[in-house]
Design an enzyme around this catalytic site. Structure first.
Site, PDB file in Angstrom:
ATOM      1  N   ASP A  51       0.646  -1.225  -0.030  1.00 25.46           N
ATOM      2  CA  ASP A  51      -0.039   0.002  -0.091  1.00 25.46           C
ATOM      3  C   ASP A  51       0.855   1.200   0.139  1.00 25.46           C
ATOM      4  OD1 ASP A  51      -2.122  -1.616   0.247  1.00 25.46           O
ATOM      5  OD2 ASP A  51      -2.409  -1.517   2.147  1.00 25.46           O
ATOM      6  N   GLU A 165      -9.268  -2.157   3.436  1.00 28.05           N
ATOM      7  CA  GLU A 165      -9.407  -1.708   4.658  1.00 28.05           C
ATOM      8  C   GLU A 165     -10.425  -0.787   5.335  1.00 28.05           C
ATOM      9  OE1 GLU A 165      -4.211  -1.629   5.202  1.00 28.05           O
ATOM     10  OE2 GLU A 165      -5.301   0.380   5.251  1.00 28.05           O
TER      11      GLU A 165
END
Length: 269
Positions: A51, A165
């Site tokens: 990420d 997420e």
């Protein structure tokens, strides 16, 4: 299932995906936002995961293109270990792959430990959820450091939150969930990996097992172990596919329980 598609829309996941198009769109966003904000730098913590690697690659390209247009723009990559990082080699490899304009390192361990000690001295149970609470303290200290750096550099802080997420509520409120811009918003893990690969990221980082690495008693604990479902299932859910009923129930439960994280502060009175 109506609820599934309502969530997909709320998290901004698009039905179609093209990595090259996403790269162009998200770099353009970063360029425009920095200029419109009258700031001159982006700041991002680099953990060694895909990420922050992907967000860093996008940011570095954005500031490079701004400089080519004659504007002042810098990308500052920040290493934020808690003492010695378990996957230090991956973090170093990520920084190398990004090639940031500037690299800074801030060890958050002294600040995090000092704050945790003060909290314990205040009278909370020294055993109950200790490592979980300390993990959140670490995440928030990392953001404190990034904003301190941004404040000295006329900068904005980049966050790495994304649809997977956000769906699971897997971030610390006012920690890694706090930022000025979210260039990965609306992407699931599968698509982030595709963007990273298209940007030339090393395969071993693109396919690295995701881990938050916050709890000291469980270093490098895989995200999927915490979730109780796999990223494959999460990504399929976000792309509108059918998954196992038990996995759907787990995802919906996590989404509902973490609603407060996705909400703005609630005014009273």
């Amino acid at each position: 299932m109506i609820e599934q598609f309502t969530i997909i829309k709320a998290l901004g996941v698009q039905p179609d995906f093209n990595a090259a198009h996403e790269i162009e769109k998200r770099i353009a966003f970063l360029k425009t936002y920095l200029v419109d904000s009258r700031q001159t730098a982006y700041v991002l913590g680099i953990s060694g995961g895909v990420d922050s690697l992907t967000a860093g690659l996008l940011a570095q390209r954005a500031v490079r293109e701004l400089r080519e247009d004659g504007r002042t723009a810098t990308f500052i990559a920040v290493r934020l270990p808690y003492g010695v990082q378990a996957d230090e080699d991956d973090a170093t490899a990520a920084v190398t792959a990004i090639g940031p304009d500037r690299v800074m390192t801030v060890d958050i361990k002294p600040a995090a430990d000092s704050l945790m000690a003060a909290v314990l001295a205040g009278g909370i149970d020294p055993v109950l959820h200790h490592h979980f609470i300390l993990g959140n303290v670490k995440a928030r200290q990392r953001m404190v450091a990034q904003y301190a750096i941004a404040g000295t550099a006329s900068g904005l802080v980049i966050g790495t939150d994304h649809a997977a997420e956000a769906l699971m509520g897997f971030y610390t409120k006012f920690g890694d969930g706090a930022a000025d811009v979210l260039p990965l918003a609306g992407l699931n893990k599968r698509r982030i990996r595709a963007v990273a690969a298209a940007l030339g990221a090393p395969d071993h980082l693109v396919w690295k097992v995701p881990t938050a690495d916050l709890e000291s008693d469980a270093p490098l604990r895989p995200d999927e172990e915490v979730y109780g479902v796999t990223y494959e299932q999460i990504d399929d859910f976000l792309e509108g596919r059918s998954i196992e009923p038990a996995a759907t129930d787990r995802i919906l439960s996590a989404y509902k329980a973490s609603a407060h994280k996705r909400a703005l502060p609630v005014p009273g009175g």
